[in-house]
Write an enzyme that holds these catalytic residues in place. Structure first.
Site, PDB file in Angstrom:
ATOM      1  N   LYS A  29      -2.940  15.947  -8.437  1.00 51.98           N
ATOM      2  CA  LYS A  29      -2.052  15.791  -9.595  1.00 51.98           C
ATOM      3  C   LYS A  29      -1.229  17.076  -9.814  1.00 51.98           C
ATOM      4  O   LYS A  29      -0.069  17.005 -10.229  1.00 51.98           O
ATOM      5  CB  LYS A  29      -2.860  15.421 -10.840  1.00 51.98           C
ATOM      6  CG  LYS A  29      -3.529  14.051 -10.730  1.00 51.98           C
ATOM      7  CD  LYS A  29      -2.529  12.935 -10.481  1.00 51.98           C
ATOM      8  CE  LYS A  29      -3.151  11.551 -10.524  1.00 51.98           C
ATOM      9  NZ  LYS A  29      -2.157  10.471 -10.361  1.00 51.98           N
TER      10      LYS A  29
ATOM     11  N   ASP B  19       0.874  -1.177   0.000  1.00 50.25           N
ATOM     12  CA  ASP B  19       0.000   0.000   0.000  1.00 50.25           C
ATOM     13  C   ASP B  19       0.910   1.226   0.000  1.00 50.25           C
ATOM     14  O   ASP B  19       1.642   1.465   0.971  1.00 50.25           O
ATOM     15  CB  ASP B  19      -0.871  -0.031   1.264  1.00 50.25           C
ATOM     16  CG  ASP B  19      -1.801   1.174   1.367  1.00 50.25           C
ATOM     17  OD1 ASP B  19      -1.594   2.164   0.630  1.00 50.25           O
ATOM     18  OD2 ASP B  19      -2.720   1.115   2.198  1.00 50.25           O
TER      19      ASP B  19
ATOM     20  N   SER C  37      -1.499  13.885 -14.398  1.00 57.60           N
ATOM     21  CA  SER C  37      -2.743  13.837 -15.198  1.00 57.60           C
ATOM     22  C   SER C  37      -2.916  15.173 -15.900  1.00 57.60           C
ATOM     23  O   SER C  37      -2.455  16.211 -15.406  1.00 57.60           O
ATOM     24  CB  SER C  37      -3.947  13.603 -14.283  1.00 57.60           C
ATOM     25  OG  SER C  37      -5.157  13.798 -14.992  1.00 57.60           O
TER      26      SER C  37
ATOM     27  N   TYR D  49      -8.923  15.527  -6.893  1.00 56.13           N
ATOM     28  CA  TYR D  49      -8.033  14.777  -7.794  1.00 56.13           C
ATOM     29  C   TYR D  49      -7.123  15.737  -8.560  1.00 56.13           C
ATOM     30  O   TYR D  49      -5.909  15.523  -8.654  1.00 56.13           O
ATOM     31  CB  TYR D  49      -8.889  13.954  -8.766  1.00 56.13           C
ATOM     32  CG  TYR D  49      -8.087  13.123  -9.738  1.00 56.13           C
ATOM     33  CD1 TYR D  49      -7.557  11.893  -9.364  1.00 56.13           C
ATOM     34  CD2 TYR D  49      -7.854  13.564 -11.041  1.00 56.13           C
ATOM     35  CE1 TYR D  49      -6.810  11.130 -10.249  1.00 56.13           C
ATOM     36  CE2 TYR D  49      -7.115  12.812 -11.937  1.00 56.13           C
ATOM     37  CZ  TYR D  49      -6.597  11.591 -11.535  1.00 56.13           C
ATOM     38  OH  TYR D  49      -5.856  10.841 -12.421  1.00 56.13           O
TER      39      TYR D  49
END
Ligand SMILES: NC(=O)c1ccc[n+]([C@@H]2O[C@H](COP(=O)([O-])OP(=O)(O)OC[C@H]3O[C@@H](n4cnc5c(N)ncnc54)[C@H](O)[C@@H]3O)[C@@H](O)[C@H]2O)c1
Length: 253
Positions: A159, A62, A142, A155
């Site tokens: 990024k 993890d 991204s 998100y």
């Protein structure tokens, strides 16, 4: 073979972009530690690599845990004695929702995997690479970092953070002969794509809506990123560091 003799660790390699990159790097001669929190996925990628005659090792880890990051670096060193490539690729998506509707726990989870997970990878991989005076640390960012779509604010911020982390780490590592580069994919046909579209599965409406925003007129396949990762990890990219390579069919223009 462009990565002959190299040893690579790839996180999130039990699926999607990470799995395709593991296979592509193995085909170029790298031995690959295939890391994923999903052990079955990691094992499936290793089987694929072994079927084409490559060498790989599946490890369940993890990336949000410091001890797990230390362990995967140690596994690479124990198995093959060096670490040339660390691809911090594991990530989690966000379903589109206005900020006031998003649970705080979702923000914390996204930051833990997409930002802290990358930082921890660097914390344990870079000292080894610096000592070797050779290595490439790759990060999956991204296009959301550069040209976000509405409703994925946590998100996009995660990024954006790793694009800046790339620059900062690249400066630290440069004088040691180590490069740090991030890759910004546009929407890619992997299991996380429906979540970005706010759907259970990718349907015609979702695909058409996304394709319409990509000047080259299609979405990424995982192999588009795998080819980029192989290039950036290879000596062909010897003068590329600190940058974020957009693999986006022109979406960020
Ligand atoms: N698919 C897209 O449209 C797209 C676009 C831009 C960027 N990305 C980024 O690409 C990267 C890879 O995603 P993908 O599209 O291949 O999706 P995917 O869901 O196919 O693969 C992600 C993998 O990461 C693993 N993972 C998640 N949390 C983890 C953890 N804590 N520790 C270890 N492994 C963990 C998952 O088990 C999964 O196997 C991610 O960083 C994602 O944010 C994806």
């Amino acid at each position: 073979m462009r990565l002959d003799g190299r040893v690579a660790v790839i996180t999130g390699a039990g699926s999607g972009i990470g799995a395709a990159s593991a296979l592509a790097m193995a085909r170029e001669g790298a031995r690959v530690v295939v890391v994923d929190v999903n052990e079955a996925g990691a094992k499936a990628t290793v089987e694929q690599i072994e079927r084409v005659g490559g060498q790989a090792l599946a490890v369940r880890a993890d990336v949000t845990r410091a001890a797990d990051n230390q362990m995967i670096v140690e596994k690479a060193l124990a198995a093959w004695g060096r670490l040339d490539i660390f691809f911090a690729n594991a990530g989690v998506p966000q379903a589109p929702e206005d900020v006031e509707q998003v649970d705080e726990a979702i923000f914390d989870r996204i930051m833990a995997v997409n930002v802290k997970g990358v930082w921890l990878g660097a914390k344990y991989a870079l000292p080894v690479m610096k000592k070797q005076r050779r290595g490439v640390f790759l990060i999956t960012a991204s296009t959301a970092a550069i040209r976000p779509r509405p409703g994925v604010q946590a998100y996009a911020a995660s990024k954006g953070a790793v694009v800046t982390l790339t620059k900062s780490l690249a400066l630290e590592a440069a004088s040691h002969g180590v490069r740090v580069v991030s890759i910004a994919p546009v929407a890619t046909e992997t299991p996380m794509l429906p979540t970005f579209m706010g759907k259970r599965v990718v349907d015609e409406e979702g695909r058409a809506r996304y394709v319409a925003t990509v000047p080259l007129g299609r979405l990424n396949q995982p192999e588009d990123l795998a080819r980029t990762a192989v290039f950036l990890a290879s000596d062909d990219a010897a003068m590329i560091t600190g940058t974020c390579v957009e693999v986006d069919g022109g979406r960020c223009i």
